[in-house]
Design an enzyme around this catalytic site. Structure first.
Site, short mmCIF file in Angstrom:
data_model
loop_
_atom_site.label_atom_id
_atom_site.label_comp_id
_atom_site.label_asym_id
_atom_site.label_seq_id
_atom_site.Cartn_x
_atom_site.Cartn_y
_atom_site.Cartn_z
N GLY A 34 92.07 43.65 47.20
CA GLY A 34 90.74 44.10 47.61
C GLY A 34 90.75 45.14 48.72
N GLN A 90 69.42 44.05 63.46
CA GLN A 90 69.96 42.87 64.16
C GLN A 90 70.37 43.31 65.56
OE1 GLN A 90 72.56 40.19 62.01
NE2 GLN A 90 72.16 41.31 60.11
N LYS A 184 51.46 42.90 61.52
CA LYS A 184 52.34 42.21 60.56
C LYS A 184 53.04 41.03 61.21
CE LYS A 184 56.68 43.86 59.49
NZ LYS A 184 57.63 44.83 58.92
C1 R5P Z 1 60.67 46.24 60.52
O1 R5P Z 1 60.11 46.21 61.60
C2 R5P Z 1 60.96 47.52 59.81
O2 R5P Z 1 60.35 48.60 60.46
C3 R5P Z 1 60.48 47.48 58.37
O3 R5P Z 1 59.07 47.31 58.36
C4 R5P Z 1 61.10 46.35 57.61
O4 R5P Z 1 62.43 46.21 57.94
C5 R5P Z 1 60.94 46.58 56.13
O5 R5P Z 1 61.59 45.53 55.45
P1 R5P Z 1 61.08 45.00 54.06
O6 R5P Z 1 60.98 46.17 53.14
O7 R5P Z 1 62.13 44.03 53.64
O8 R5P Z 1 59.75 44.34 54.29
#
Ligand code: R5P
Length: 287
Positions: A34, A90, A184
Site C-alpha cells: 500500500g 477540525q 444554522k
Molecule cells: C461550516 O461552518 C462550513 O462553512 C460549511 O457550512 C459546512 O462545512 C458545509 O458542510 P455540509 O455541506 O456537510 O453541510
C-alpha cells in the site's frame, strides 16, 4: 517548475500557464503493502511550487512525498500551495482526548517547505499552525463570474453567520443585491437545522454562498427554506466543491437550479480557476 499533486492537476496546469512555468511530469507507483513512491521525470531546478489539495489522507501523503522529492532533487526555494486544506474544520479539540487535527496537518506540511499559501481555509487562524510564513487568499469575489447578469433583485445569502463576509464580497463583485445570513445549528455530520429567514425572498433570485459544500446538508436546508419562501432561481456557489457522498443529488432533489465552485477541488462543477489569484499571491509573497 510547478509540481502537481495527484488531485490538483488541472489547477497546477492553469497555474503553470499563468506563471509561465513548466509542469513536472511525475510517476507514481504503489507497492503491494500500500505504500506510495513518487518520482520526478525531470530536474525541478532550484525554485519550485508544489500545488496539492489535501482532500484525503492519500492526497496529503502525496503532498509530503512531493515536497521531500523536491528537496532531494536540490530545490532551495519551495512554495507549497494547498488550495483546499483538509482538516481545516477540525480547528480545535472539540472533546477531551481529541487532537487539534488541522495543527497536526499544518505542522507536517510546514516541515517540507519555505512558505505556504492556501485558499479560504475555514478560519484564517489555522495559518498560525504553520511554522513557516503562511497566507490565505479569498476567492469569494471570483464566484461572481458565472452569475447571470440579469438576476432579479438578487439576495446573496450565507447559510450561517460565518459565511456572511463571503456573501458580502460576492455581492460587491456582482455589483447589486442585498446580503443576509441564516442561523444554522448542526445536528450531525450530515444534518443541520435553520431558523426561518425574515428576509423577503418571494420572486427574487437567490445566490447561496459558502466556503465549502461537503455533504450538502447545509445547502439543502437553505434551499428548502428558499423554496418555501417562493424564491425564483436559486444558485449555490462555493469555493471548495467537495460534494462528498451524495451531496450533488441532495442539492438537486432540494431544488437547486445551478451549483458551481472553484478548482481548489476538481469536480465537474469547478468552473472557476483559482490560478490567477494564486499566481498573484505567489508573486506578492516576500522571499
Ligand atoms: C461550516 O461552518 C462550513 O462553512 C460549511 O457550512 C459546512 O462545512 C458545509 O458542510 P455540509 O455541506 O456537510 O453541510
Amino acid at each position: 517548475m510547478i509540481i502537481p499533486g495527484r488531485v490538483s492537476q488541472a489547477l497546477a496546469a492553469e497555474l503553470a500557464a499563468h506563471t509561465d512555468r513548466e509542469l513536472m511530469p511525475i510517476k507514481r507507483r504503489q507497492f503491494p503493502d500500500g505504500e506510495w513512491l513518487v518520482e520526478f521525470e525531470e530536474p525541478p531546478g532550484r525554485e519550485a511550487i508544489v500545488v496539492a489539495s489535501t482532500t484525503s489522507g492519500t492526497a496529503h501523503l502525496d503532498l509530503l512525498l512531493l515536497q521531500d522529492a523536491a528537496r532531494e532533487a536540490g530545490v532551495e526555494d519551495l512554495t507549497t500551495v494547498v488550495p483546499y486544506l483538509g482538516y481545516a474544520r477540525q480547528d480545535k479539540a472539540f472533546e477531551p482526548g481529541q487532537p487539534v487535527s488541522v495543527r497536526a496537518m499544518a505542522r507536517a506540511i510546514a516541515t517540507g517547505t519555505d512558505r505556504v499559501l492556501t485558499v479560504n481555509p475555514h478560519e484564517t487562524s489555522v495559518l498560525d499552525h504553520f511554522d513557516v510564513p503562511a497566507r490565505s487568499i479569498c476567492l469569494a469575489d471570483r464566484l461572481a463570474e458565472p452569475l447571470s447578469p440579469d438576476l432579479s433583485d438578487p439576495l446573496f445569502l450565507a447559510p450561517d453567520a460565518g459565511a456572511r463576509d463571503l456573501a458580502r464580497s460576492l455581492r460587491d463583485a456582482y455589483g447589486s443585491g442585498t446580503v443576509d445570513h441564516l442561523e444554522k445549528t448542526r445536528r450531525s455530520g450530515r444534518t443541520v437545522e435553520m431558523e426561518p429567514t425574515d428576509a423577503a425572498v418571494a420572486d427574487r433570485d437567490a445566490v447561496l454562498i459558502d466556503d465549502i459544500i461537503a455533504t450538502g446538508g447545509t445547502m439543502a436546508e437553505a434551499i428548502r427554506m428558499l423554496r418555501e419562501g417562493d424564491a425564483d432561481r436559486i444558485v449555490a456557489a462555493c469555493v471548495h466543491p467537495m460534494l462528498a457522498e451524495d451531496a450533488y443529488i441532495r442539492l438537486m432533489r432540494a431544488g437547486i437550479d445551478a451549483i458551481y465552485g472553484t478548482d481548489t477541488i476538481e469536480r465537474h462543477v469547478s468552473v472557476i480557476s483559482a490560478a490567477p489569484a494564486v499566481a498573484e499571491a505567489i508573486a506578492d509573497f516576500d522571499r
